[in-house]
Write a protein that holds these residues in place. Structure first.
Motif, PDB file in Angstrom:
ATOM      1  N   GLU A 112      53.810  22.232   7.318  1.00 44.77           N
ATOM      2  CA  GLU A 112      52.887  22.585   8.397  1.00 44.77           C
ATOM      3  C   GLU A 112      51.697  23.363   7.853  1.00 44.77           C
ATOM      4  O   GLU A 112      50.549  23.113   8.249  1.00 44.77           O
ATOM      5  CB  GLU A 112      53.599  23.422   9.459  1.00 44.77           C
ATOM      6  CG  GLU A 112      54.456  22.624  10.418  1.00 44.77           C
ATOM      7  CD  GLU A 112      54.991  23.488  11.550  1.00 44.77           C
ATOM      8  OE1 GLU A 112      55.130  22.973  12.673  1.00 44.77           O
ATOM      9  OE2 GLU A 112      55.282  24.680  11.314  1.00 44.77           O
ATOM     10  N   GLN A 118      50.316  23.869  12.337  1.00 50.37           N
ATOM     11  CA  GLN A 118      51.226  24.834  12.958  1.00 50.37           C
ATOM     12  C   GLN A 118      51.193  24.696  14.486  1.00 50.37           C
ATOM     13  O   GLN A 118      50.152  24.365  15.065  1.00 50.37           O
ATOM     14  CB  GLN A 118      50.846  26.268  12.579  1.00 50.37           C
ATOM     15  CG  GLN A 118      50.931  26.562  11.095  1.00 50.37           C
ATOM     16  CD  GLN A 118      49.643  26.289  10.354  1.00 50.37           C
ATOM     17  OE1 GLN A 118      48.757  25.598  10.869  1.00 50.37           O
ATOM     18  NE2 GLN A 118      49.513  26.835   9.156  1.00 50.37           N
ATOM     19  N   THR A 119      52.350  24.892  15.094  1.00 49.72           N
ATOM     20  CA  THR A 119      52.436  24.846  16.554  1.00 49.72           C
ATOM     21  C   THR A 119      52.889  26.217  17.065  1.00 49.72           C
ATOM     22  O   THR A 119      53.462  27.009  16.318  1.00 49.72           O
ATOM     23  CB  THR A 119      53.437  23.776  17.023  1.00 49.72           C
ATOM     24  OG1 THR A 119      54.729  24.069  16.461  1.00 49.72           O
ATOM     25  CG2 THR A 119      52.996  22.383  16.596  1.00 49.72           C
ATOM     26  N   SER A 120      52.621  26.478  18.324  1.00 46.80           N
ATOM     27  CA  SER A 120      53.070  27.723  18.929  1.00 46.80           C
ATOM     28  C   SER A 120      53.981  27.415  20.102  1.00 46.80           C
ATOM     29  O   SER A 120      53.855  26.377  20.747  1.00 46.80           O
ATOM     30  CB  SER A 120      51.873  28.562  19.393  1.00 46.80           C
ATOM     31  OG  SER A 120      51.112  27.849  20.353  1.00 46.80           O
ATOM     32  N   GLU A 162      59.499  19.075  20.631  1.00 48.10           N
ATOM     33  CA  GLU A 162      58.550  19.214  19.525  1.00 48.10           C
ATOM     34  C   GLU A 162      57.120  19.380  20.043  1.00 48.10           C
ATOM     35  O   GLU A 162      56.317  20.106  19.451  1.00 48.10           O
ATOM     36  CB  GLU A 162      58.660  18.017  18.587  1.00 48.10           C
ATOM     37  CG  GLU A 162      59.982  18.001  17.828  1.00 48.10           C
ATOM     38  CD  GLU A 162      60.118  16.848  16.853  1.00 48.10           C
ATOM     39  OE1 GLU A 162      60.783  17.033  15.822  1.00 48.10           O
ATOM     40  OE2 GLU A 162      59.568  15.763  17.126  1.00 48.10           O
ATOM     41  N   ARG A 164      56.338  20.968  22.610  1.00 45.41           N
ATOM     42  CA  ARG A 164      56.249  22.317  23.169  1.00 45.41           C
ATOM     43  C   ARG A 164      56.435  23.405  22.112  1.00 45.41           C
ATOM     44  O   ARG A 164      56.600  24.575  22.439  1.00 45.41           O
ATOM     45  CB  ARG A 164      57.295  22.484  24.275  1.00 45.41           C
ATOM     46  CG  ARG A 164      57.030  21.603  25.494  1.00 45.41           C
ATOM     47  CD  ARG A 164      55.784  22.051  26.231  1.00 45.41           C
ATOM     48  NE  ARG A 164      55.420  21.149  27.325  1.00 45.41           N
ATOM     49  CZ  ARG A 164      54.455  21.393  28.191  1.00 45.41           C
ATOM     50  NH1 ARG A 164      53.736  22.499  28.070  1.00 45.41           N
ATOM     51  NH2 ARG A 164      54.176  20.532  29.150  1.00 45.41           N
ATOM     52  N   GLY A 165      56.435  23.039  20.838  1.00 46.53           N
ATOM     53  CA  GLY A 165      56.487  24.028  19.770  1.00 46.53           C
ATOM     54  C   GLY A 165      57.869  24.377  19.277  1.00 46.53           C
ATOM     55  O   GLY A 165      58.039  25.333  18.518  1.00 46.53           O
ATOM     56  N   LYS A 167      60.902  23.450  16.896  1.00 44.83           N
ATOM     57  CA  LYS A 167      61.213  22.614  15.744  1.00 44.83           C
ATOM     58  C   LYS A 167      62.618  22.033  15.916  1.00 44.83           C
ATOM     59  O   LYS A 167      63.576  22.774  16.168  1.00 44.83           O
ATOM     60  CB  LYS A 167      61.120  23.430  14.452  1.00 44.83           C
ATOM     61  CG  LYS A 167      59.684  23.785  14.085  1.00 44.83           C
ATOM     62  CD  LYS A 167      59.611  24.648  12.852  1.00 44.83           C
ATOM     63  CE  LYS A 167      58.177  24.833  12.397  1.00 44.83           C
ATOM     64  NZ  LYS A 167      57.251  25.292  13.451  1.00 44.83           N
ATOM     65  N   THR A 188      59.483  31.661  16.368  1.00 41.50           N
ATOM     66  CA  THR A 188      59.448  30.210  16.584  1.00 41.50           C
ATOM     67  C   THR A 188      60.851  29.647  16.709  1.00 41.50           C
ATOM     68  O   THR A 188      61.678  29.829  15.811  1.00 41.50           O
ATOM     69  CB  THR A 188      58.729  29.512  15.415  1.00 41.50           C
ATOM     70  OG1 THR A 188      57.431  30.087  15.251  1.00 41.50           O
ATOM     71  CG2 THR A 188      58.591  28.014  15.684  1.00 41.50           C
ATOM     72  N   ARG A 330      58.942  14.491  13.449  1.00 39.19           N
ATOM     73  CA  ARG A 330      57.694  15.205  13.197  1.00 39.19           C
ATOM     74  C   ARG A 330      57.573  15.679  11.744  1.00 39.19           C
ATOM     75  O   ARG A 330      56.520  15.501  11.116  1.00 39.19           O
ATOM     76  CB  ARG A 330      57.564  16.407  14.139  1.00 39.19           C
ATOM     77  CG  ARG A 330      56.244  17.155  13.976  1.00 39.19           C
ATOM     78  CD  ARG A 330      56.037  18.211  15.050  1.00 39.19           C
ATOM     79  NE  ARG A 330      54.760  18.875  14.859  1.00 39.19           N
ATOM     80  CZ  ARG A 330      54.586  19.989  14.154  1.00 39.19           C
ATOM     81  NH1 ARG A 330      55.643  20.585  13.601  1.00 39.19           N
ATOM     82  NH2 ARG A 330      53.393  20.528  14.009  1.00 39.19           N
TER      83      ARG A 330
END
Length: 367
Positions: A112, A118-120, A162, A164-165, A167, A188, A330
């Protein structure tokens, strides 16, 4: 990094790798054919000495890991680990799962960072206190509304999480392991599932169906989304996470619309039809109908009694009827994206994916 730091890092990595493979120090010695002693391995793990290059290579080979694994700094920590497991999963197996997950998470975070993807995660109900069945159902309904989940159900649970952040990681684990949840650095969320869910096989205990995979993922989401009163027994927490997962898959409103407010019984044909549309097992649907007051408890218990004593009926009840695939992709797609953009080479991609370089190159040639 100075020499002392290198020794300590190698020692931590060696111990993590050994635990991840489910090996004691004696068993690692045996796997190495006695080329190293238990005392030597202990010294390595304590960070007292670094191995010679031949011993380094031998350890990496025996543990099935690339040499870069042993020099990779620890950058993440798993907290609030919650297992969904059956009683036969040993402490040794739990520790192996935890180390495997940590390794996967480290690689996930690394890729990532590499592609700046990167996701939140935002918890729409803010770790709400849940103390009863009604609380769990309301929590799930509020999540459904916040995430825009239609009454027709969730097409793909993994993709939803995934997006919605959350993993989602799948690992090769014993059949006694269904799933677990944890937080990465306390922030996370990560949900871990058994890769056997992708095979549909039926070990001695139960079938690893797509429906069970979806339910397990949302059960683990319940652990992430909700908190429970201090002192609540683990069994009750698990029951409330079951109710949360059930409501996420099909709302009580929809179930009552389909079945009616009150029923004396429900046919297996009706249950299989709902199962095919909503991706929830027939038994879980029957249990939800009981919890929602659509059927009496004795009717659900009678259903379970027949299932446990009639092999043909049990196979039908436990068979999958949901045809859409559920698989986490992902992480893999991010690695291939990094390769396409020239950010990582074949060897680094192979290390991240846990594949051979030849297999990675074959995949590149195909695409």
């Amino acid at each position: 990094m100075n020499e002392e730091e290198q020794k300590r890092l190698f020692g931590r990595r060696l111990k993590s790798a050994r635990v991840m493979r489910g090996l004691s120090q004696d068993e690692l010695v045996e796997l190495l054919g006695g080329s190293l002693t238990k005392m030597t391995i202990s010294k390595y793990e304590q960070g007292r000495v670094m191995p010679t290059m031949p011993n380094y290579i031998a350890l990496a080979g025996a543990l099935g890991l690339g040499m870069d694994y042993f020099t990779r700094p620890f950058k993440v920590e798993l907290t609030e680990v919650e297992f969904r497991k059956k009683s036969r999963l040993s402490v040794k197996a739990e520790n192996a799962v935890k180390e495997t997950v940590l390794d996967q998470v480290e690689r996930y975070v690394e890729i990532e960072d590499t592609v700046h993807a990167q996701t939140s995660f935002v918890n729409p109900i803010g770790r709400r206190l849940v103390a009863s069945y009604d609380d769990a159902v309301l929590a799930a309904d509020d999540v459904r509304q916040a995430w825009g989940i239609p009454e027709s159900g969730i097409q793909n649970v993994t993709e939803l999480l995934e997006a919605r952040g959350v993993k989602v990681i799948e690992i090769d684990a014993p059949e006694d392991f269904d799933g677990m949840s944890a937080l990465i650095d306390g922030v996370t969320p990560v949900i871990v599932l058994n890769q056997k869910f992708n095979t549909g096989q039926r070990p001695s205990a139960h079938a690893f169906t797509t429906e069970r995979k979806r339910f397990t993922a949302l059960h683990e989401l319940g652990h992430i989304m909700m908190q429970f009163p201090s002192g609540m027994e683990q069994r009750e927490q698990e029951r409330l996470c079951h109710s949360f997962a059930s409501e996420m898959l099909i709302s009580t409103r929809m179930l009552r619309t389909i079945l009616g407010e009150r029923r004396t019984d429900i046919s297996i044909q009706e249950l299989k039809g709902i199962q095919a549309n909503f991706g929830m097992s027939a038994e879980a649907l029957m249990h939800k109908a009981m919890e929602a007051g659509i059927i009496k408890r004795y009717k659900y218990e009678s259903f379970c009694f027949v299932k446990n004593r009639n092999e043909r009926f049990r196979r039908w009840v436990e068979s999958s009827a949901f045809t859409r695939a559920e698989r986490s992709q992902r992480f893999q797609m991010l690695v291939y994206r990094a390769m396409a953009e020239g950010l990582v080479g074949d060897e680094k991609a192979a290390s991240l994916l846990g594949m051979t370089v030849e297999r990675v190159r074959t995949h590149k040639a195909i695409v």
